[in-house]
Design a protein around this motif. Structure first.
Motif, PDB file in Angstrom:
ATOM      1  N   VAL A  44      38.516  71.468 -19.003  1.00 16.20           N
ATOM      2  CA  VAL A  44      37.992  72.799 -19.338  1.00 16.20           C
ATOM      3  C   VAL A  44      38.948  73.880 -18.842  1.00 16.20           C
ATOM      4  N   GLY A  45      39.477  73.678 -17.648  1.00 16.14           N
ATOM      5  CA  GLY A  45      40.446  74.636 -17.112  1.00 16.14           C
ATOM      6  C   GLY A  45      41.642  74.777 -18.041  1.00 16.14           C
ATOM      7  N   GLY A  46      42.092  73.654 -18.563  1.00 17.30           N
ATOM      8  CA  GLY A  46      43.212  73.668 -19.501  1.00 17.30           C
ATOM      9  C   GLY A  46      42.846  74.402 -20.780  1.00 17.30           C
ATOM     10  N   TYR A  47      41.651  74.120 -21.238  1.00 19.86           N
ATOM     11  CA  TYR A  47      41.146  74.752 -22.461  1.00 19.86           C
ATOM     12  C   TYR A  47      41.102  76.281 -22.311  1.00 19.86           C
ATOM     13  N   CYS A  48      40.824  76.726 -21.099  1.00 20.08           N
ATOM     14  CA  CYS A  48      40.691  78.174 -20.843  1.00 20.08           C
ATOM     15  C   CYS A  48      41.984  78.813 -20.359  1.00 20.08           C
ATOM     16  N   ARG A  49      43.048  78.052 -20.265  1.00 16.22           N
ATOM     17  CA  ARG A  49      44.252  78.569 -19.626  1.00 16.22           C
ATOM     18  C   ARG A  49      44.733  79.891 -20.228  1.00 16.22           C
ATOM     19  N   GLU A  50      44.700  79.974 -21.561  1.00 18.11           N
ATOM     20  CA  GLU A  50      45.177  81.200 -22.219  1.00 18.11           C
ATOM     21  C   GLU A  50      44.451  82.442 -21.726  1.00 18.11           C
ATOM     22  N   VAL A  51      43.194  82.254 -21.317  1.00 25.68           N
ATOM     23  CA  VAL A  51      42.433  83.403 -20.819  1.00 25.68           C
ATOM     24  C   VAL A  51      42.655  83.571 -19.320  1.00 25.68           C
ATOM     25  N   LEU A  52      42.546  82.470 -18.578  1.00 22.68           N
ATOM     26  CA  LEU A  52      42.623  82.564 -17.116  1.00 22.68           C
ATOM     27  C   LEU A  52      43.968  83.103 -16.647  1.00 22.68           C
ATOM     28  N   GLN A  53      45.011  82.863 -17.428  1.00 23.22           N
ATOM     29  CA  GLN A  53      46.323  83.342 -16.997  1.00 23.22           C
ATOM     30  C   GLN A  53      46.421  84.864 -17.021  1.00 23.22           C
ATOM     31  N   HIS A  54      45.446  85.514 -17.639  1.00 20.68           N
ATOM     32  CA  HIS A  54      45.436  86.972 -17.634  1.00 20.68           C
ATOM     33  C   HIS A  54      44.709  87.546 -16.424  1.00 20.68           C
ATOM     34  N   LEU A  55      44.043  86.681 -15.654  1.00 17.38           N
ATOM     35  CA  LEU A  55      43.365  87.168 -14.457  1.00 17.38           C
ATOM     36  C   LEU A  55      44.369  87.287 -13.313  1.00 17.38           C
ATOM     37  N   PRO A  56      44.139  88.262 -12.421  1.00 19.19           N
ATOM     38  CA  PRO A  56      44.962  88.311 -11.220  1.00 19.19           C
ATOM     39  C   PRO A  56      44.826  86.990 -10.446  1.00 19.19           C
ATOM     40  N   MET A  57      45.872  86.610  -9.759  1.00 20.85           N
ATOM     41  CA  MET A  57      45.987  85.312  -9.102  1.00 20.85           C
ATOM     42  C   MET A  57      44.740  84.823  -8.353  1.00 20.85           C
ATOM     43  N   GLU A  58      44.262  85.565  -7.351  1.00 21.55           N
ATOM     44  CA  GLU A  58      43.150  85.072  -6.525  1.00 21.55           C
ATOM     45  C   GLU A  58      41.901  84.922  -7.372  1.00 21.55           C
ATOM     46  N   PHE A  59      41.760  85.830  -8.304  1.00 24.41           N
ATOM     47  CA  PHE A  59      40.599  85.818  -9.182  1.00 24.41           C
ATOM     48  C   PHE A  59      40.616  84.583 -10.078  1.00 24.41           C
ATOM     49  N   ALA A  60      41.790  84.195 -10.520  1.00 25.72           N
ATOM     50  CA  ALA A  60      41.919  83.032 -11.403  1.00 25.72           C
ATOM     51  C   ALA A  60      41.509  81.759 -10.673  1.00 25.72           C
ATOM     52  N   VAL A  61      41.886  81.678  -9.392  1.00 27.60           N
ATOM     53  CA  VAL A  61      41.510  80.517  -8.580  1.00 27.60           C
ATOM     54  C   VAL A  61      39.993  80.460  -8.462  1.00 27.60           C
ATOM     55  N   GLU A  62      39.405  81.617  -8.167  1.00 27.98           N
ATOM     56  CA  GLU A  62      37.956  81.741  -8.054  1.00 27.98           C
ATOM     57  C   GLU A  62      37.279  81.348  -9.373  1.00 27.98           C
ATOM     58  N   ALA A  63      37.833  81.822 -10.458  1.00 25.40           N
ATOM     59  CA  ALA A  63      37.238  81.562 -11.771  1.00 25.40           C
ATOM     60  C   ALA A  63      37.279  80.080 -12.105  1.00 25.40           C
TER      61      ALA A  63
END
Lengths: 479, 259
Positions: A447-466
């Motif tokens: 799922v993380g891979g599936y969402c990568r295109e979106v998560l990569q737009h989050l600031p770093m710490e937030f992406a980890v949290e997400a």
């Protein structure tokens, strides 16, 4: 077989942020009337013009019909049972030390120690509990750059010109039923102003928390990026577990002037209700930005995992020529959650561009809809849109729906739309398990891979949290 | 040197297994000791891949009869991830693509999961990267692949080398390679076999499934098996592969009918 056992086990995983804090609060009586609005306005020590605006919105709201929901099952909301104002008693603070220890403990439990954040992360935090903004860190440092970051209630008193000029210009009170209600009763939220040519050096962040029972949260956020400026803003939310539904009807307005850029990121984790669909937050939010000047840019990134019902379409009005609007979204629904989310990209200016990447993930008996509008006005010469809407289904009882609307009045404008629906394949799961990952980790990785295109737009710490949040929301949902 | 009462690493007894109710393996027996390299050869449909999937615990494969013991433990009672943790590795014939999941994240997670199972601490970033760099170089792989999605857009050769890379990083006791050589050009075959040879030691065993007798020459296995209709019908040394190359599978099939 094995998969199902794991599923059962993890479906019982409880909402981690479901605790209530014993904070001394001051609340208004339930229900809504002009008196309640006067009470709120008075509590906030507002000027008359603000009270007048609230009353106008309230009168308008009383005339408005409650919206009928296209794809949502919802019980009727009794607006007389909602408490429209609840505030921790010692609200006005001069420093963080005066913060109610219980509130401090609450934020510690949520993993956002204000002090730590202040020192380590370089994130300025404004925390809103129930209706009131309780702490704004990093204020002094920002002030040196001329950046204003404060509770909206304070901005109304301290910077009335800016507030008067921009509040309600992107989302006018009559925009929709919930925005109108918010315009009447909003109690607090964040205000940001970034002056001309200033690049805000840190991520600004607000943490929203609904604590008191039967309380509606109606926060209101206004962000103005003046010419050539840049700001990145983060918003996080949680609420205690309760059997009743609670209403969250926020309004967020973004204004980007010429050459300015606003990046707005949300990780929404309001209480989603239990596995039988009892309780949970109704999240009816109006978020909209305007690219007012040429070459301006607004980017929405959202990770939506919480709430019983989510109804939200962060949108961009692309008014300035060559302006850019972006929408990156991951929406996860599990159990009985319902999400109807998407965006509107309204192209008015020439050479405007917009990108929509939406990733829906449905599990359990949940329903997840993408609803999006791309509109090209006659003036949107050579405007372009690219939309990609992907749905991932986990299990046989959930649903994914996509409603893309394209309206074009401009022959030179181009819209591209792609949509896919997929499932996590057994082969993918087996491959990862053969490499030593258990079923939950395997699902989370895929799922993380599936969402990568979106998560990569989050600031770093937030992406980890997400990523963590995605994993928790979906634990064991593959069967 | 004759091992004194050494226990087998892997022991398969009378294994009947298949998909749904259809048996593909029919009473298969195989014993492998630590340090050995076994090559299994057979035609398409003889059950070679089924054997590898049953050993790795692929969920849709059903064991109808028989036992499998791995390091003295009942393998059939273990989940696929526990088997991986115990040290069983399968190099897939058709490696699976996982869009968006970066090789770096995947490999690091896998290594640390397996280490956790074995009671070892996680590798720190520096040690991990050093190890990874070394293994990439040995296989002639560019470190760029670590930033790419798992197997997505990989060439046939890259996919197979990637399996060997994972094998090297996960440090298994038994590595099963399911036609890792197929679809590779000669140079790539040499790199892959060099990767395998480098990993050979007295603790580790290999079970190599292949169509090609040439591979036997490169690897010099301890045992060669010929699989016919879901059973190992012939076992011998490397001379068996030479005979197979000369006579073809039909010869062996005929022999097995006559017996």
């Amino acid at each position: 077989m094995e998969n199902n056992q794991v599923l059962e086990h993890y479906l019982d995983t409880e909402y981690k942020y479901g605790f209530t804090s014993d904070i001394d609060t001051e609340t208004a009586p339930a229900g809504l009337s002009e008196d309640i609005i006067r009470f709120i306005s008075q509590k906030k020590e507002e000027p008359d013009w603000m009270l007048e605006r609230r009353l106008q919105a309230y009168r308008r709201w009383k005339e408005m019909p409650e919206p009928a929901w296209a794809k949502l099952r919802i019980e009727k909301i009794n607006f007389d049972q909602i408490i429209y104002y609840a505030a921790p008693k010692k609200a006005k603070l001069n420093s963080l030390d005066e913060l109610d220890p219980e509130i401090k403990a609450t934020f510690d439990k949520l993993g956002i120690s204000l002090e730590e954040q202040k020192m380590l992360a370089g994130v300025a935090v404004d925390a809103v509990v129930d209706s009131v903004s309780v702490a704004t860190t990093y204020k002094a440092k920002l002030a040196e750059l001329g950046i204003i970051f404060c509770p909206l209630s304070e901005a109304i008193r301290e910077y009335p010109e800016l507030v008067k000029k921009y509040l309600g210009t992107v989302v006018p009170p009559h925009d929709n039923f919930y925005a109108c209600l918010n315009s009447a009763v909003f109690s607090d939220g964040s205000f940001v102003y970034v002056p001309k040519g200033v690049r805000c050096p840190i991520e600004l962040s607000t943490y929203f928390r609904i604590n008191t029972m039967n309380t509606g949260q109606f926060e209101r956020t206004l962000i103005i990026a003046d010419e050539g400026s840049y700001v990145s803003y983060l918003e996080g939310c949680t609420a205690p577990r309760r059997d009743e539904n609670q209403l969250h009807a926020a309004v967020v307005e973004l204004i980007a002037l010429e050459g300015a850029e606003i990046k707005y990121s949300t990780v929404q984790n309001w209480y989603p209700g239990d596995k039988h669909g009892r309780g949970g937050i109704y999240n009816f939010v109006t978020k909209r930005g305007i690219c007012k000047g040429a070459y301006s840019k607004i980017s929405w990134t959202q990770v939506e995992t919480g709430s019983a019902i989510t109804w939200k379409y962060p949108s961009v009005i692309l008014k300035g020529d060559h302006s850019v609007g972006e929408f990156y979204s991951v929406a996860v629904t599990n159990h009985h959650q319902q999400a109807d989310t998407g965006t509107k990209m309204i192209h008015l200016g020439a050479h405007t561009r917009s990108v929509i990447i939406s990733k829906g993930i449905s599990a359990g008996q949940s329903h997840n809809s993408y609803r999006g509008l791309v509109k090209f006005a006659r003036t949107a010469h050579k405007a372009r849109n690219y939309s990609q809407c992907d749905s991932l289904l986990l299990g046989p009882n959930c649903g994914a729906h996509t409603f893309p609307y394209i309206e074009t009045n401009c022959p030179t404008a181009v819209a591209e739309h792609e949509a896919t629906t997929s499932k996590i394949s057994d082969d993918q799961l087996f491959y990862l398990r053969q490499r030593g990952l258990d079923l939950e980790k395997a699902v989370a990785m895929i799922v993380g891979g599936y969402c990568r295109e979106v998560l990569q737009h989050l600031p770093m710490e937030f992406a980890v949290e997400a990523r963590k949040l995605l994993a928790i929301s979906l634990e064991g949902s593959v069967g | 040197m004759i091992p004194i009462e050494q226990k087998p690493l892997l022991e398969i007894r009378n294994l009947t297994a298949g998909v749904e109710s259809k048996p593909i393996l029919r009473g298969l027996n195989l014993t492998i000791y630590a340090g050995e390299t076994h090559v299994v050869m057979g035609q398409n449909g003889s059950g070679k891949s089924t054997l590898s999937y049953v050993l790795a615990g692929k969920p849709d494969y059903v064991v109808m009869e028989g036992e499998i013991w791995f390091k003295g433990k009942n393998l059939l009672e273990m989940s696929p991830e526990a088997r991986a943790g115990e040290g069983l590795f399968l190099a897939f014939q058709y490696p699976i693509e996982i869009p968006g999941l970066s090789m770096g994240t995947f490999l690091k997670t896998a290594v640390n999961e397996v280490r956790a199972y074995r009671g070892l601490p996680s590798l720190d970033a520096r040690t991990f990267l050093a190890l990874q760099r070394e293994k990439l170089a040995e296989l002639g792989l560019s470190s760029d692949i670590m930033g790419r999605s798992v197997n997505e857009g990989f060439s046939g050769g890259e996919k197979k080398k990637n399996e060997i890379l994972q094998m090297a990083m996960l440090d298994p006791d038994l590595a099963i390679l399911d036609e890792t050589d197929s679809g590779l050009d000669l140079d790539a075959i040499k790199q892959v076999t060099a990767g395998i040879l480098k990993m050979k030691n007295s603790q580790r065993a290999f079970l190599i499934i292949t169509h090609y007798p040439q591979i036997v020459e490169y690897l010099q296995p301890d045992k060669v098996h010929i699989m016919i209709n879901g059973r190992i019908e012939y076992s011998g040394g490397i001379e068996l592969a030479a005979l197979l190359e000369k006579e073809g599978y039909e010869y062996f099939k005929l022999q097995s009918y006559q017996n």
